[in-house]
Design a protein around this motif. Structure first.
Motif, PDB file in Angstrom:
ATOM      1  N   LEU A 192       0.829  -1.213   0.000  1.00 49.67           N
ATOM      2  CA  LEU A 192       0.000   0.000   0.000  1.00 49.67           C
ATOM      3  C   LEU A 192       0.864   1.264   0.000  1.00 49.67           C
ATOM      4  O   LEU A 192       0.537   2.256  -0.645  1.00 49.67           O
ATOM      5  CB  LEU A 192      -0.947  -0.004   1.210  1.00 49.67           C
ATOM      6  N   GLU A 195       2.207   1.691  -3.431  1.00 51.67           N
ATOM      7  CA  GLU A 195       1.150   2.183  -4.326  1.00 51.67           C
ATOM      8  C   GLU A 195       1.079   3.713  -4.235  1.00 51.67           C
ATOM      9  O   GLU A 195       1.028   4.404  -5.248  1.00 51.67           O
ATOM     10  CB  GLU A 195      -0.177   1.530  -3.928  1.00 51.67           C
ATOM     11  N   LYS A 196       1.119   4.218  -3.009  1.00 53.00           N
ATOM     12  CA  LYS A 196       1.080   5.685  -2.812  1.00 53.00           C
ATOM     13  C   LYS A 196       2.315   6.349  -3.407  1.00 53.00           C
ATOM     14  O   LYS A 196       2.237   7.358  -4.089  1.00 53.00           O
ATOM     15  CB  LYS A 196       1.067   6.003  -1.307  1.00 53.00           C
ATOM     16  N   GLU A 295      -9.932  -6.732   3.881  1.00 47.24           N
ATOM     17  CA  GLU A 295      -9.970  -5.532   4.702  1.00 47.24           C
ATOM     18  C   GLU A 295      -8.820  -4.579   4.326  1.00 47.24           C
ATOM     19  O   GLU A 295      -9.033  -3.412   4.042  1.00 47.24           O
ATOM     20  CB  GLU A 295      -9.899  -5.954   6.189  1.00 47.24           C
ATOM     21  N   LYS A 298      -8.817  -3.169   0.491  1.00 47.28           N
ATOM     22  CA  LYS A 298     -10.097  -2.755  -0.105  1.00 47.28           C
ATOM     23  C   LYS A 298      -9.959  -1.532  -1.023  1.00 47.28           C
ATOM     24  O   LYS A 298     -10.674  -1.428  -2.007  1.00 47.28           O
ATOM     25  CB  LYS A 298     -11.180  -2.561   0.952  1.00 47.28           C
ATOM     26  N   ASP A 299      -9.019  -0.635  -0.725  1.00 48.20           N
ATOM     27  CA  ASP A 299      -8.898   0.561  -1.560  1.00 48.20           C
ATOM     28  C   ASP A 299      -7.725   0.488  -2.538  1.00 48.20           C
ATOM     29  O   ASP A 299      -7.380   1.487  -3.176  1.00 48.20           O
ATOM     30  CB  ASP A 299      -8.715   1.797  -0.668  1.00 48.20           C
ATOM     31  N   SER A 300      -7.119  -0.681  -2.628  1.00 48.06           N
ATOM     32  CA  SER A 300      -5.906  -0.786  -3.455  1.00 48.06           C
ATOM     33  C   SER A 300      -6.231  -0.972  -4.937  1.00 48.06           C
ATOM     34  O   SER A 300      -7.116  -1.752  -5.295  1.00 48.06           O
ATOM     35  CB  SER A 300      -5.076  -1.972  -2.962  1.00 48.06           C
ATOM     36  N   LYS A 301      -5.473  -0.270  -5.777  1.00 45.11           N
ATOM     37  CA  LYS A 301      -5.631  -0.478  -7.225  1.00 45.11           C
ATOM     38  C   LYS A 301      -4.840  -1.709  -7.672  1.00 45.11           C
ATOM     39  O   LYS A 301      -5.201  -2.387  -8.628  1.00 45.11           O
ATOM     40  CB  LYS A 301      -5.148   0.748  -7.989  1.00 45.11           C
ATOM     41  N   LYS A 303      -4.809  -4.391  -6.279  1.00 50.37           N
ATOM     42  CA  LYS A 303      -5.653  -5.554  -6.012  1.00 50.37           C
ATOM     43  C   LYS A 303      -6.303  -6.089  -7.295  1.00 50.37           C
ATOM     44  O   LYS A 303      -6.458  -7.297  -7.462  1.00 50.37           O
ATOM     45  CB  LYS A 303      -6.728  -5.136  -5.009  1.00 50.37           C
ATOM     46  N   ASP A 304      -6.668  -5.173  -8.189  1.00 51.40           N
ATOM     47  CA  ASP A 304      -7.357  -5.596  -9.421  1.00 51.40           C
ATOM     48  C   ASP A 304      -6.486  -6.508 -10.277  1.00 51.40           C
ATOM     49  O   ASP A 304      -6.985  -7.255 -11.112  1.00 51.40           O
ATOM     50  CB  ASP A 304      -7.753  -4.368 -10.261  1.00 51.40           C
TER      51      ASP A 304
END
Ligand code: A3P
Length: 311
Positions: A192, A195-196, A295, A298-301, A303-304
């Motif tokens: 995460l 990602e940021k 959990e 949930k907001d991670s790109k 993840k797709d």
């Protein structure tokens, strides 16, 4: 869980840093040890090198290969290095010779390749300052965390010296992994945070993102994309040859002479598959993993694009 601090060193020329060897315990009370520097865990490596990492001198054309441990760093390093040399010949060196948290400046500078493929498992804000200032090119590799967990579990058990003989069961290890107590911290926090940082640094550093599962499914296509990023003018025969030379079986055989520590051991070239977690995790463990994953991610790109199995 008990945290036992064996020794505490506090000294640095430019800014204070704390260092200690910490012993922690998995859910079953099995001991595992790490080097902790400023609250961040590493394997038990040379603490002076870790301390000096941010001051490492970088070159403008250095490439930074970045990944959480067990995500395919060795594989990607070999592919990248072969593309840069323009031929599908095994690199006669250990990738760790240019690993920034492991080697002193003189070893990294003596590495006979240009550009260099520096590599590390740390986060963006821990990278050598010069590599950040010089806006070095970055390759970021991800792998699905269930396979990472199984691979890291085997790693922690096999590298006896780095972790002082850890010998827990996977059942005891998984909560330890999921709560981010291993070296390099939580897989989730690491992914995460990257990602940021990748979002924030996109206009400064050229960045190429790769997924282990895509490399397994379609290595030639992934190698072609990587070559495009590196500006290597290759053709299909080169990409096919690199994919073949860097297959798991070939690397396991070819790299051993240059990775003497790994001879005959299942340390780096263990299995090299997508979905091996299915042979290890029980339904209950899998459910626990999924809960944390849903959990935290949930907001991670990312993840797709993360796949736990291949079609
Ligand atoms: P397994 O333990 O699942 O086999 P890293 O290099 O980041 O430490 O990652 C190690 C993982 O990558 C290990 O996973 C290892 O087997 C796998 N690996 C190494 N070389 C590979 C290759 N050529 N092809 C596919 N996987 C490879």
């Amino acid at each position: 869980m008990v945290n036992q601090v064996f020794n505490q060193v506090t000294a640095h020329s430019t800014f204070p840093s704390s260092m200690s060897i910490v012993e922690d315990y998995d859910m079953g009370g099995n001991a595992i040890s790490f080097l902790e520097v400023d609250g961040f865990r590493y394997p038990i490596v040379d603490s002076e090198i870790v301390k000096g990492m941010s001051q490492l001198k970088a070159k403008d054309d250095d490439i930074l290969l970045l990944a959480y441990p067990k995500s395919g760093t060795h594989w990607t390093w070999e592919i990248t290095s072969m593309l840069l040399q323009g031929k599908a010949e095994t690199i006669p060196h250990w990738k760790s010779k240019v690993m920034v948290e492991l080697q002193p400046q003189e070893v990294i500078d003596a590495f006979p390749a240009s550009p260099r493929v520096l590599n590390t498992h740390v986060r963006y804000n821990q990278l050598p300052l010069q590599a950040r200032e010089k806006k070095c090119r970055m390759i970021y590799v991800l792998r699905n965390p269930k396979d990472v967990a199984v691979s890291f579990y085997n790693h922690h058990k096999s590298f006896e010296n780095l972790y002082k003989n850890y010998n827990g069961s996977l059942n005891d290890y998984l909560p330890f992994f999921l709560s981010g107590k291993t070296d390099y911290g939580s897989w989730f926090d690491s992914i995460l945070q990257w990602e940021k940082d990748i979002e924030a640094q996109r206009d400064r550093h050229p960045i190429h993102i790769m997924y282990y599962e895509d490399m397994k499914q379609n290595p030639v296509e992934e190698i072609r994309k990587l070559a495009g990023f590196l500006g290597v003018s290759g053709d299909d025969s080169l990409y096919n040859a690199v994919a073949d030379k860097c297959s798991f079986e070939n690397m396991k055989e070819d790299k051993e002479p240059f990775d003497p520590k790994f001879k005959g051991k299942l340390l780096v070239y263990r299995k090299g598959q997508v979905g091996d977690w299915q042979n290890w995790l029980t339904p209950d463990q899998n459910e626990m993993f999924d809960k944390v994953y849903q959990e935290k991610m949930k907001d991670s790109k990312f993840k797709d694009n993360i796949r736990f199995t291949l079609p």
